[in-house]
Enzyme design. Structure first.
Site, short mmCIF file in Angstrom:
data_model
loop_
_atom_site.label_atom_id
_atom_site.label_comp_id
_atom_site.label_asym_id
_atom_site.label_seq_id
_atom_site.Cartn_x
_atom_site.Cartn_y
_atom_site.Cartn_z
N GLU A 106 93.38 51.44 -35.67
CA GLU A 106 93.42 50.08 -35.12
C GLU A 106 93.61 48.96 -36.13
O GLU A 106 94.20 47.93 -35.80
CB GLU A 106 92.13 49.84 -34.32
CG GLU A 106 91.97 50.71 -33.10
CD GLU A 106 93.04 50.47 -32.06
OE1 GLU A 106 93.31 49.31 -31.73
OE2 GLU A 106 93.64 51.46 -31.61
N SER B 214 40.48 74.79 -1.85
CA SER B 214 39.67 75.65 -2.71
C SER B 214 40.13 75.71 -4.15
O SER B 214 39.45 76.32 -4.99
CB SER B 214 39.65 77.07 -2.13
OG SER B 214 38.85 77.12 -0.97
#
Length: 870
Positions: A146, A427
């Site tokens: 770029e 339980s």
């Protein structure tokens, strides 16, 4: 004098005046003669010669359109001055604006512990990184693609800008030519529109930015804001989207490919557009060759590079479907509730949250639920629409939550079944009672120290006795089953309600509650009330809460607070996590003794289905009132896991019984929950060495020890071996003694642990100071009048089943525990074959089974009954 007839000479003036005029040098005739001789000069009236003013020839045709050099020079000077003035004004007027919202928007990314992706919670797939996290080769690849002169050249490229502006104005589409600085300005401060105004702003902002910000910061911003295709904004998101790795791990070839995408992200994706492979490879080569040109890559390194074909597109999990939503929300709650982040800060996004969840275990838990429950659902069976599943698995040594199942799909069922606190645990609470008994050295009413081998009376609906007499609480065993004289160990295997209610009273309900809290049950858990009924699990702790408590038992009584987050960072900076120091909840002996007893539940009690794990295991089944939930909570030395099936109407969310679900008459803890637990645990630990429990038991807790070693003829507690309850006065005990009640160590009224609704009668844990009954006139904790035992309709309006007796003080038996109705063989209450066993009976339930136990009418089992294992 006569006139002369001689004619005058030609050209001579007839008049003397005319002759004088003719003699003057400035005469017209002479001037004309001179003019003819020199057309550029003329003689004036005074006789002087001067240049004649030349007339400019008239322009014709196209020449009329061409300015003269004077006009051109003037225009150039004026234009130059205007440009200088415009630049000065523009530089003064145009400020660096705030970043646009889209450029700063980030998602919070949620990861498994190994770094693989779980979900993200935002629309923008971006995760900012610092420049130091980007390898140099990747940085150089981007520059080669770029802006090769980025570090040495100006921030703007006027020639490129003019070309781009001209092409844009001429309608030739978007044109490049901008530097990295200008592209960053466009991405971060402005927008993507292609206009002269935007280009002008970009020019001035880029110049200012280049003067005020370092090149490194600009490059970092550019890498984080650029679009790479595949909905990936920024280099980190691109690394994940194309190669499934973090930016730190990118190779030179991969970095060059990502850099090449900046020019045309969609077109150069060779997976989406294989027809463009040649162009993509050419662009990739251009990038690598540029790196060589700039001396960022040696020719030798360039020569070995191979084109890195990216992976297939993985659709990013923007949504929260499946388990992802449950994970995201529970982790968010953890971060907020533990003060790690506040809500506004978390909403900013950009956080990379590595959870403690392990992908292998998470997948294994999901498969187990699918195999054991989801695949069994039938849309034509009404009860199946109410089935919900929750599960959590914790590493006991570290407290890390390694797996969680919240429900079938977060987008369909928003409530996380692993964290909700509205179903009774049943339980599965009983081990906390046993742990409290060992921890506090509990003794029966007749003074015998409680061990797993202590004998208790398991008679159905026997009255719980306090130090000062009956408590008006007589819980029923499942299916009205009488067990007679039975050890605590066997009562745990068979989940006998009558024994555990009395044991909770002997320990002191307040101490039981404290022990449960120490193990990991939150103090604010609904219905965690200090009364004898606490033993049967009316508390509505979550699956996660129960997993924490069971993990403490697995870790020999040392509690390590659970965690869901292993690491969290933002922009490469770590966020500190709070310390989680381990604390001693109960003694090792108390925890290990409880573990020893719970092993029997898996080996031959109500939880034998969990044995499919193929590992040494301890656990407990449980069922909520009206069978609205079924639980299995268990652990190996390496893993503590809790699974629950719950019933809830999908439209109203009202709790519903599970009768008939999955095609079974009843759902209990020993069924699908234990089956899920067994399959998951086997898969989660596959490939690891088998570990056995390293236990240090309390004195008298050995399984081979004889029952009640301290008895020696002492008078028995009403709840002890063979001792008669209020309905059994005078009954002969198994050793031939006549039952009778002796009270020991009375405490004053209002002592701790007094059962609600009984006037606050204290137990062995109470003090003698006395005090008002916290729930007077038989009212329960909610202030409502207590219900007499066995009276009143069920929540759904149907008559109560025989075993559903009310408890004193407005409480009811929270555990209609079907766990209590079976041995290892499985007796009445669900699927499987079995037989009716005699009261007080014990041992195997095979055909032709045997009856043993107390002298209280023990009848032999018969093989014809249909049964299920809880």
């Amino acid at each position: 004098m006569p006139e002369s007839d001689e004619p005058q000479s030609q050209g001579a003036p007839a008049d003397p005046d005319q002759a004088d005029q003719a003699d003057q040098p400035g005469s017209t005739a002479e001037a004309d003669a001179e003019a003819d001789a020199d057309p550029d000069r003329a003689t004036g009236a005074d006789g002087t010669k001067r240049l004649k003013k030349r007339e400019r020839p008239r322009r014709t045709g196209w020449h009329r359109l061409v300015p003269t050099w004077r006009v051109t020079l003037c225009a150039f000077l004026v234009g130059g001055l205007a440009l200088v003035a415009g630049f000065v004004v523009g530089y003064k007027v145009v400020d660096i604006p705030a970043a646009n919202v889209a450029a700063t928007a980030q998602s919070n990314v949620y990861l498994y512990r190994d770094g693989t992706h779980i979900a993200r919670d935002g629309e923008i797939n971006r995760e900012n990184v610092r420049l130091v996290q980007v390898p140099d080769t990747v940085q150089h690849a981007v520059l080669a693609a770029e802006d090769r002169g980025f570090y040495n050249e100006p921030a703007v490229d006027p020639q490129g800008m003019i070309r781009a502006a001209w092409n844009t104005a001429m309608g030739k589409g978007t044109q490049g030519g901008s530097t990295i600085t200008q592209q960053y300005v466009k991405n971060y401060y402005l927008g993507q529109e292609q206009t002269i105004v935007r280009k002008t702003k970009e020019f001035f902002i880029a110049i200012k930015l280049n003067r005020e910000v370092s090149k490194e910061r600009i490059l970092q911003g550019y890498l984080n804001t650029s679009y790479f295709g595949r909905n990936a904004y920024g280099i980190q998101a691109a690394a994940q989207a194309y190669y499934g790795k973090d930016v730190e791990d990118l190779t030179t070839a991969e970095g060059a490919y990502l850099a090449s995408l900046l020019n045309a992200p969609s077109e150069f994706d060779v997976v989406v557009h294989p027809e463009n492979r040649q162009s993509a490879v050419a662009r990739w080569n251009y990038v690598l060759d540029g790196m060589v040109t700039e001396n960022w890559l040696t020719p030798a390194e360039r020569a070995v590079q191979e084109f890195p074909v990216p992976g297939k597109i993985k659709h990013t999990t923007v949504g929260l479907s499946g388990q992802r939503g449950y994970v995201v929300k529970v982790v968010e709650h953890y971060l907020l509730s533990h003060g790690i982040l506040d809500e506004k800060t978390l909403a900013r996004g950009g956080y990379r949250i590595t959870t403690t969840l392990e992908r292998k275990k998470q997948d294994a838990l999901g498969r187990a639920v699918k195999d054991q429950v989801i695949s069994q659902l039938d849309s034509g069976r009404p009860p199946d629409r109410n089935v919900r599943v929750g599960g959590t698995s914790i590493d006991p040594r570290t407290g890390r939550v390694v797996a969680m199942y919240g429900g079938i799909d977060y987008t369909k069922q928003f409530v996380n079944n692993a964290t909700r606190r509205d179903y009774q645990v049943g339980s599965t609470f009983k081990p906390f009672v046993l742990a409290a008994a060992v921890q506090h050295g509990a003794r029966t009413l007749d003074g015998r120290r409680v061990t797993p081998n202590t004998m208790y009376d398991g008679t159905n609906e026997r009255m719980v006795e306090g130090r000062d007499g009956p408590t008006d609480y007589s819980p029923a065993n499942e299916d009205e089953k009488d067990y007679g004289s039975i050890t605590v160990r066997e009562a745990t295997d068979k989940s006998v309600n009558a024994v555990y209610a009395q044991l909770a009273q002997d320990v002191g309900p307040a101490l039981v509650r404290d022990t449960a809290i120490a193990l990991g049950i939150p103090p604010a858990t609904p219905d965690l009330t200090a009364s004898p009924s606490i033993a049967l699990g009316p508390a509505t702790a979550s699956v996660l809460d129960m997993a924490q408590a069971y993990a403490t038992l697995a870790n020999h009584g040392e509690r390590v607070p659970y965690t869901l987050v292993a690491k969290i960072t933002r922009n490469g900076t770590s966020v500190p996590l709070p310390d989680r120091p381990a604390t001693r909840a109960i003694s090792r002996e108390a925890a290990d003794t409880t573990t020893s007893v719970l092993q029997g539940v898996v080996r031959g009690g109500t939880g034998t289905a969990a044995g499919a794990a193929g590992r040494p295991a301890a656990g407990k089944t449980g069922t909520a009132e009206d069978d609205k939930a079924a639980w299995f909570a268990g652990y190996t030395p390496e893993l503590a896991t809790v699974v629950s099936l719950m019933g809830a109407d999908p439209e109203t969310a009202q709790q519903k019984p599970l009768y008939g679900a999955l095609g079974q008459a009843r759902i209990n803890g020993g069924g699908p929950p234990a089956q899920i637990w067994g399959q998951y645990t086997a898969a989660a630990l596959r490939g690891t060495a088998v570990q056995d429990f390293d236990l240090r038991l309390a004195p008298g807790a050995e399984e081979s020890a004889s029952p009640d070693p301290e008895r020696s003829g002492a008078s028995r507690s009403p709840g002890a071996s063979g001792s008669p309850g209020p309905s059994e006065q005078g009954r002969t005990e198994e050793d031939g003694t006549t039952g009778g009640r002796t009270d020991g160590g009375d405490t004053g009224e209002g002592g701790n642990g007094g059962h609600p609704g009984t006037g606050g009668v204290g137990d062995s844990g109470g003090d003698d100071r006395g005090g008002p009954d916290p729930f007077p006139e038989g009212r329960g904790p909610d202030g409502n009048p207590g219900r007499p035992p066995g009276e009143g309709p069920r929540d759904d309006g149907r008559p109560r089943r025989p075993h559903e007796k009310g408890g004193g003080g407005g409480t009811t038996s929270a555990d209609t525990d079907d766990d209590a109705d079976s041995d290892a063989d499985g007796t009445a209450g669900g699927n499987g074959s079995g037989e009716v066993k005699g009261t007080g009976g014990s041992g195997s339930g095979k055909s032709g089974g045997k009856a043993s136990g107390s002298a209280e009418s023990a009848t032999a089992r018969t093989p014809e009954a249909t049964a299920s294992d809880t």
